[in-house]
Scaffold this active site. Structure first.
Site, short mmCIF file in Angstrom:
data_model
loop_
_atom_site.label_atom_id
_atom_site.label_comp_id
_atom_site.label_asym_id
_atom_site.label_seq_id
_atom_site.Cartn_x
_atom_site.Cartn_y
_atom_site.Cartn_z
CG ASN A 14 -8.39 -0.95 12.20
OD1 ASN A 14 -7.54 -1.62 11.64
ND2 ASN A 14 -9.15 0.17 11.77
CG HIS A 65 -5.49 -1.60 9.13
ND1 HIS A 65 -5.66 -0.47 9.42
CD2 HIS A 65 -4.25 -2.13 9.21
CE1 HIS A 65 -4.35 -0.14 9.54
NE2 HIS A 65 -3.39 -1.07 9.61
CD GLU A 91 -8.43 1.47 8.15
OE1 GLU A 91 -8.19 0.36 9.02
OE2 GLU A 91 -7.95 2.54 8.24
CG ASP A 111 -0.10 -0.29 2.55
OD1 ASP A 111 1.03 -0.45 2.54
OD2 ASP A 111 -0.98 -0.71 3.48
C1 F6R Z 1 1.72 -1.38 6.18
C2 F6R Z 1 0.46 -1.65 6.31
C3 F6R Z 1 -0.52 -2.02 7.57
C4 F6R Z 1 0.35 -2.23 8.75
C5 F6R Z 1 -0.42 -1.90 10.18
C6 F6R Z 1 0.34 -2.25 11.41
O1 F6R Z 1 2.10 -1.59 4.85
O2 F6R Z 1 -0.08 -2.45 5.30
O3 F6R Z 1 -1.69 -2.68 7.49
O4 F6R Z 1 0.86 -3.60 8.71
O5 F6R Z 1 -1.12 -0.70 10.11
O6 F6R Z 1 1.29 -1.34 11.47
P1 F6R Z 1 2.51 -1.23 12.72
O7 F6R Z 1 3.35 -2.23 12.17
O8 F6R Z 1 3.02 0.08 12.34
O9 F6R Z 1 1.69 -1.53 14.04
#
Ligand code: F6R
Length: 245
Positions: free
Chosen positions: A140, A142, A147, A71
């Site tokens: 959450n 995701h 989301e 992403d």
């Molecule tokens: C990042 C992504 C997100 C993260 C998620 C956890 O490319 O796709 O889904 O993996 O937000 O983020 P952290 O590791 O910062 O807790």
């Protein structure tokens, strides 16, 4: 927990990073010309550090790899300090011998995001699909920026970020106001089409959602719960994240 999910619980963040890097490295060694999916965020930083060390000590060769990131924020300039393009340069791609021409990240500057999404899926397809996808998990539930409530059938899509994600990612920006409100993300269907998935999970703040994702009902309200339907998922968690499993 479903038997298709292999779970490794490591003592702490560093041990999680080491284990995940070993699993990733073995996959590269098994298929040096493979297609690998990368994630950003705080969780994989330690794993990328170990992978960089493996490269520096001659144990890992990235030159054959094709890379697709999950992403990118939209709108955001590619060279912005907070873009996922910049993140990947700093944390991995700029540190190892990966061929820049074979690294792909959705274009956060795309004038026509819908078109960018289609083109991204086409590139993944043309590369033969993703062999090995790295994931983190949002507070959450995701995965990518899918989301809660996103359809399981989506391929790469232009999506709004929820307030909880904006607040959680504000730690990387000057303020929450600076966090872009949209992203281009590989969809759940695209993620599920990867042949193998490695999810990293660290910290007590992720314990409840990891339990819900792995042991709760399979529902778009917890996007990561869809992984229960994938045939080859490995989770590497540290003790605090695995505390409620
Ligand atoms: C990042 C992504 C997100 C993260 C998620 C956890 O490319 O796709 O889904 O993996 O937000 O983020 P952290 O590791 O910062 O807790």
């Amino acid at each position: 927990m479903h038997s298709n999910i292999k779970l490794f619980v490591e003592a702490d963040y560093d041990a999680m990073s080491q284990k995940a890097a070993e699993i990733f490295a073995a996959a590269v060694q098994a298929k040096p010309g493979g297609v690998f999916g990368f994630a950003t965020g705080g969780t994989p930083v330690g794993m990328y550090r170990v992978l960089t060390q493996m490269y520096q000590s001659g144990k890992l060769d990235f030159s054959g790899l094709t890379a697709f990131n999950l992403d990118e924020y939209h709108p955001l300039k590619r060279d912005d300090a907070q873009s996922y393009y910049t993140f990947m340069q700093e944390q991995l791609f700029g540190q190892v011998n990966i061929d820049a021409a074979k690294t792909h990240i959705p274009n956060g500057e795309a004038q026509n995001p819908a078109h960018e999404c289609e083109a991204y899926d086409k590139m993944i397809e043309d590369a033969g699909g993703i062999d090995f996808q790295i994931l983190g998990i949002g507070a959450n539930g995701h995965i990518g920026f899918n989301e809660p409530g996103e359809s399981f059938s989506a391929r790469t899509a232009y999506v709004p970020l929820t307030e909880i994600t904006v607040q959680s990612n504000a730690r990387f920006f000057a303020s929450a106001d600076e966090v872009p409100r949209h992203a281009i993300t590989m969809g759940i269907r695209g993620i599920m089409m990867s042949r193998r998935i490695l999810m990293l999970c660290s910290g007590e703040g992720k314990a409840a959602i990891l339990r819900d994702a792995l042991c709760g009902p399979i529902t778009p309200l917890v996007p990561a719960s869809v992984l229960q339907l994938h045939r080859d998922v490995t989770i590497v968690a540290d003790k605090s994240a695995a505390a409620l499993l």
